[in-house]
Write an enzyme that holds these catalytic residues in place. Structure first.
Site, PDB file in Angstrom:
ATOM      1  CB  CYS A 195      10.286 -28.811  37.430  1.00 16.37           C
ATOM      2  SG  CYS A 195       9.460 -30.396  37.139  1.00 16.37           S
ATOM      3  CB  CYS A 205       1.328 -24.739  48.321  1.00 13.61           C
ATOM      4  SG  CYS A 205       1.921 -25.315  46.749  1.00 13.61           S
ATOM      5  CD  GLU A 247       7.424 -19.598  43.296  1.00 13.15           C
ATOM      6  OE1 GLU A 247       7.962 -19.097  42.299  1.00 13.15           O
ATOM      7  OE2 GLU A 247       6.238 -19.964  43.319  1.00 13.15           O
ATOM      8  CB  CYS A 257       4.112 -24.404  40.764  1.00  8.81           C
ATOM      9  SG  CYS A 257       4.350 -25.218  39.204  1.00  8.81           S
ATOM     10  CB  SER A 293       0.448 -32.393  43.317  1.00 11.32           C
ATOM     11  OG  SER A 293       0.140 -32.159  41.965  1.00 11.32           O
ATOM     12  CB  CYS A 328       4.619 -25.611  34.312  1.00 11.58           C
ATOM     13  SG  CYS A 328       5.316 -25.530  35.962  1.00 11.58           S
ATOM     14  CB  CYS A 344       4.312 -29.250  32.184  1.00 11.71           C
ATOM     15  SG  CYS A 344       4.421 -30.831  33.035  1.00 11.71           S
TER      16      CYS A 344
HETATM   17  N1  SAH Z   1       5.140 -31.324  39.642  1.00  3.52           N
HETATM   18  C1  SAH Z   1       3.949 -31.595  40.353  1.00  3.52           C
HETATM   19  C2  SAH Z   1       3.671 -30.626  41.470  1.00  3.52           C
HETATM   20  C3  SAH Z   1       3.997 -29.182  41.207  1.00  3.52           C
HETATM   21  S1  SAH Z   1       3.078 -28.366  39.941  1.00  3.52           S
HETATM   22  C4  SAH Z   1       2.780 -31.635  39.405  1.00  3.52           C
HETATM   23  O1  SAH Z   1       2.948 -31.309  38.249  1.00  3.52           O
HETATM   24  O2  SAH Z   1       1.727 -32.073  39.852  1.00  3.52           O
HETATM   25  C5  SAH Z   1       1.690 -27.848  40.888  1.00  3.52           C
HETATM   26  C6  SAH Z   1       0.441 -27.624  40.096  1.00  3.52           C
HETATM   27  O3  SAH Z   1       0.447 -26.318  39.474  1.00  3.52           O
HETATM   28  C7  SAH Z   1       0.261 -28.641  38.994  1.00  3.52           C
HETATM   29  O4  SAH Z   1      -1.056 -29.134  38.975  1.00  3.52           O
HETATM   30  C8  SAH Z   1       0.601 -27.813  37.808  1.00  3.52           C
HETATM   31  O5  SAH Z   1       0.127 -28.398  36.667  1.00  3.52           O
HETATM   32  C9  SAH Z   1       0.003 -26.465  38.170  1.00  3.52           C
HETATM   33  N2  SAH Z   1       0.424 -25.365  37.307  1.00  3.52           N
HETATM   34  C10 SAH Z   1       1.606 -25.194  36.714  1.00  3.52           C
HETATM   35  N3  SAH Z   1       1.603 -24.081  35.951  1.00  3.52           N
HETATM   36  C11 SAH Z   1       0.370 -23.542  36.069  1.00  3.52           C
HETATM   37  C12 SAH Z   1      -0.255 -22.375  35.525  1.00  3.52           C
HETATM   38  N4  SAH Z   1       0.394 -21.565  34.720  1.00  3.52           N
HETATM   39  N5  SAH Z   1      -1.547 -22.123  35.857  1.00  3.52           N
HETATM   40  C13 SAH Z   1      -2.203 -22.942  36.706  1.00  3.52           C
HETATM   41  N6  SAH Z   1      -1.668 -24.038  37.252  1.00  3.52           N
HETATM   42  C14 SAH Z   1      -0.393 -24.334  36.947  1.00  3.52           C
HETATM   43 FE1  SF4 Z   2       7.284 -29.827  36.701  1.00  2.01          FE
HETATM   44 FE2  SF4 Z   2       5.575 -27.818  36.389  1.00  2.01          FE
HETATM   45 FE3  SF4 Z   2       5.216 -30.109  35.056  1.00  2.01          FE
HETATM   46 FE4  SF4 Z   2       4.801 -30.044  37.734  1.00  2.01          FE
HETATM   47  S1  SF4 Z   2       3.644 -28.937  36.171  1.00  2.01           S
HETATM   48  S2  SF4 Z   2       5.938 -31.599  36.540  1.00  2.01           S
HETATM   49  S3  SF4 Z   2       6.386 -28.548  38.328  1.00  2.01           S
HETATM   50  S4  SF4 Z   2       6.949 -28.689  34.809  1.00  2.01           S
END
Ligand code: SAH
Ligand code: SF4
Length: 368
Positions: free
Chosen positions: A124, A117, A96, A355, A213, A131, A128
């Site tokens: 990944c 972006c 994306e 993301c 990030s 996510c 998390c």
């Molecule tokens: N892996 C890196 C960059 C990609 S994630 C990181 O974690 O920083 C990009 C951003 O989107 C991160 O701040 C992540 O925590 C956020 N993100 C992921 N899932 C999300 C969600 N469901 N709602 C809002 N932000 C989200």
């Molecule tokens: Fe990976 Fe999503 Fe965690 Fe960023 S927020 S490190 S993309 S699992």
């Protein structure tokens, strides 16, 4: 598993590597600069468009390099002009890239700005809990050329609709590395890609307008702190204590706050730039009074900016977005403590902006 397509994306080449390639195949070195000019300044879509290159050379380049390594399979525009592109790579992996036409990320951006972006991995590995990108796990790293190609793809789209000033190479203002994947886990390809974007023969895009990030991979934050370029750093904090962070971000077990915070401080000292702490607000997890207080303390200590992001619901995940009132209370608590803070007011919620969400949705639709 190393990903090696038959043809390398041309956008992974540097002036030096392209010169070396040309010399190796018995062509004059100066052609390298001409090729890069076509790609980044004149923005050719095809080898055929490179009219000052002899046809046999164009054919040889085409044999070795892919000029179109990321094809658009879907574009979704939201009501507030966030455009989300789903790109397909040569091995059919989906990534994306998002075009955000509004102020929301970073500090002091009060005017309408265009931010792109980009993704750095397919999936990944960091898992998390909130996510979409982490849901299906990690598939592979993007190559240097695939990272750069996302920006070129957007440039091509923008060229068709926007008037670009002569001296301007890109018609957007900021690049954020916040798409799918953990950029610091693909440092090896990330850094050369950012250098191509930054290079005068490349996109000539200022390092200060590029934000990386990370979820907090401490050794890589320290490594980036030692690089000469002034890339900006954003930290996905999402929890202001180890207790909360442990619950939603497995990476925190490996690099807890007492390691992460000094690494952020070091980055700050080396670069002298304000760092952004990203904080997703999730109901009953991290939207409490205590979390706001602890977050304020960290932000003031680091002199960091806080970007609050109301959670985007993800299909299949249990988390919820707090009510508007609760979001406001959290924001006000930080404000009252004189923390530099912004709250993201909906960009792209209707097109699944967080993301990995568009990819997830599309894959689910395809399975259905
Ligand atoms: N892996 C890196 C960059 C990609 S994630 C990181 O974690 O920083 C990009 C951003 O989107 C991160 O701040 C992540 O925590 C956020 N993100 C992921 N899932 C999300 C969600 N469901 N709602 C809002 N932000 C989200
Ligand atoms: Fe990976 Fe999503 Fe965690 Fe960023 S927020 S490190 S993309 S699992």
């Amino acid at each position: 598993m190393k990903y090696e397509p038959e043809k390398k994306p041309i956008y992974g080449e540097t002036l030096d590597s392209l010169e070396a390639h040309l010399v190796e195949i018995g062509e004059p070195k100066f052609r390298a600069k001409q090729v890069l000019d076509w790609l980044y300044k004149k923005r050719a879509h095809s080898w055929d468009a490179m009219s000052n290159l002899p046809k046999p050379l164009r054919e040889r380049l085409e044999e070795s390099f892919d000029i179109n390594p990321a094809k658009r399979v879907l574009a979704k525009e939201s009501a507030d002009e966030t455009e989300k592109l789903l790109l397909e790579l040569v091995d059919r992996s989906l990534i994306e890239t998002v075009v955000i036409r509004a102020p929301q990320i970073g500090v002091g951006q009060q005017n309408s700005r265009k931010t792109i972006c980009i993704s750095t991995q397919v999936g990944c590995a960091y898992g998390c809990k909130f996510c979409a990108s982490g849901l299906a796990g990690w598939k592979r790293d993007l190559s240097v050329g695939e990272i750069v190609a996302q920006l070129i793809h957007v440039c091509h789209l923008e060229d068709a609709t926007t008037q670009r000033a002569k001296e301007e190479i890109a018609s957007f203002d900021n690049i954020v590395v916040m798409g799918m994947g953990e950029p610091m886990a693909n440092y090896e390809n990330l850094l050369p890609a950012l250098r191509i974007l930054n290079a005068p023969w490349g996109l000539n895009f200022g390092a200060r307008r590029i934000t990386v990030s990370t979820s907090g991979i401490v050794p890589k934050i320290l490594q980036l702190a030692e690089e000469p370029e002034q890339f900006r750093l954003a930290i996905s904090l999402h929890g202001a204590t180890d207790e909360v962070r442990d619950q939603i971000m497995p990476i925190n077990k490996r690099y807890p706050l007492d390691q992460l915070i000094p690494a952020i401080r070091r980055y700050d000292e080396n670069k002298g730039r304000m760092i952004t702490l990203e904080f997703i607000l999730i109901e009953a997890i991290n939207d409490t009074f205590e979390q706001a207080e602890a977050l304020a303390e960290i932000a003031l200590d680091l002199n960091a900016h806080v970007n609050l992001i109301p959670y985007n619901t993800v299909d299949g995940l249990e988390w919820k977005r707090p009510s508007l009132t609760r979001q406001d209370h959290f924001y006000e608590r930080l404000k009252r403590k004189d923390v530099s803070v912004t709250i993201r007011r909906e960009k792209g919620h209707d097109i699944a902006a967080a993301c990995g969400q568009l990819k997830l949705q599309t894959e689910q639709d395809l399975k259905a």
